[in-house]
Structure formats: C-alpha cells, structure tokens
Motif scaffolding. Structure first.
Motif, PDB file in Angstrom:
ATOM      1  N   THR A   1     -14.652  -4.812  -7.090  1.00 33.33           N
ATOM      2  CA  THR A   1     -14.222  -5.756  -8.289  1.00 33.33           C
ATOM      3  C   THR A   1     -12.677  -5.444  -8.657  1.00 33.33           C
TER       4      THR A   1
ATOM      5  N   ILE B   1     -13.077 -14.821  -8.885  1.00 31.48           N
ATOM      6  CA  ILE B   1     -14.262 -14.999  -8.599  1.00 31.48           C
ATOM      7  C   ILE B   1     -14.770 -14.190  -7.709  1.00 31.48           C
ATOM      8  N   LEU B   2     -14.019 -13.600  -6.780  1.00 29.77           N
ATOM      9  CA  LEU B   2     -14.613 -12.353  -5.984  1.00 29.77           C
ATOM     10  C   LEU B   2     -14.618 -11.201  -6.758  1.00 29.77           C
TER      11      LEU B   2
ATOM     12  N   PHE C   1     -21.619  -7.648  -9.052  1.00 30.11           N
ATOM     13  CA  PHE C   1     -23.142  -7.632  -8.816  1.00 30.11           C
ATOM     14  C   PHE C   1     -23.263  -7.004  -7.315  1.00 30.11           C
ATOM     15  N   LEU C   2     -22.545  -7.205  -6.440  1.00 28.33           N
ATOM     16  CA  LEU C   2     -22.494  -6.904  -4.914  1.00 28.33           C
ATOM     17  C   LEU C   2     -21.851  -5.466  -4.642  1.00 28.33           C
TER      18      LEU C   2
ATOM     19  N   VAL D   1     -17.820 -11.625  -8.371  1.00 28.00           N
ATOM     20  CA  VAL D   1     -19.037 -11.490  -7.809  1.00 28.00           C
ATOM     21  C   VAL D   1     -19.305  -9.833  -7.251  1.00 28.00           C
TER      22      VAL D   1
END
Length: 130
Positions: A27, A14-15, A21-22, A18
C-alpha cells in the motif's frame, strides 16, 4: 504532462487501496507514488490526498521528513516478510527466490536504517486516585 501525472496518481491510489486487502501488493509505496504524481500534476488532488482521513497524516509526516510510527514499521516488516516467505515457498526457481529475498532485505534495510521513526508525543497520564 500534468495529465500523465494525474492519471498515474489515480492508478497508484487504486493500487494502494487494493493493497490494503491483498498481502502481496504494498500500500505505502503506491500512496507515496500517488502523492508525488499529484504534487506534479494537480494541487487539488495532492491536497485531497494529504487531507484524506485515513492516509493524510501518514503521507504528510513522510513528506515532511518526520518518518513513520514505530508500530507501522513493525507491522509493515512483519507483513512484508510473511508475504515474501509465502511467495518464496511457492516458487521453485532459485533465482526468483533470491530476488524476493534481496527485495525483502533491501526494503527492510531502507525502512529501519534510513527512514526516520516518527516519535509520537506521550499522552498525558490521567491522575491516579489513591
């Protein structure tokens, strides 16, 4: 213990997603952590991650010691330093700026000195019509 690894792996995935995009959330480390957790917690989840259409080949090449493509190293380094320099410009604490700088140097050194660069085979060039 397997449940712990599976939960940690799911959270890492999940991180990692995310982090796409952040810019300040990486990643790759989270996906590598997820792969390591799934390898210890669930053969099925580990197989799923390694066969994932987006992340699979990247993770398999890393786990098999072949490294990552040169383009990925360049993009990762550029995004790392853009993020770190942006964060350093917003922080007024010299100690935190030094920590961010040391992190960037450490990650860059590891990536370029110790992480193999995946050599992709040259694609066949189409014949030229004269």
């Amino acid at each position: 213990m397997r449940l712990f690894y599976n939960i940690a792996g799911v959270l890492a995935v999940i991180l990692g997603v995310v982090g796409i995009f952040l810019p300040l959330l990486p990643t790759t480390p989270f996906l590598l952590l997820a792969s390591a957790c799934f390898a210890r917690g669930s053969v099925r989840l580990h197989r799923w991650l390694l066969s994932h259409r987006v992340f699979g080949a990247y993770l398999r090449n890393f786990e098999e010691g072949r490294g990552i493509p040169l383009k990925a190293k360049i993009v990762a380094t550029a995004l790392l330093w853009l993020s770190l320099l942006g964060a350093m410009g917003r922080v007024d604490h010299l100690g935190l700026q030094a920590l961010l700088l040391a992190t960037g140097i450490g990650v860059s050194t590891y990536m370029w000195r110790y992480l193999p660069t995946l050599r992709l085979p040259r694609q066949e060039q189409p014949p030229h019509d004269a």
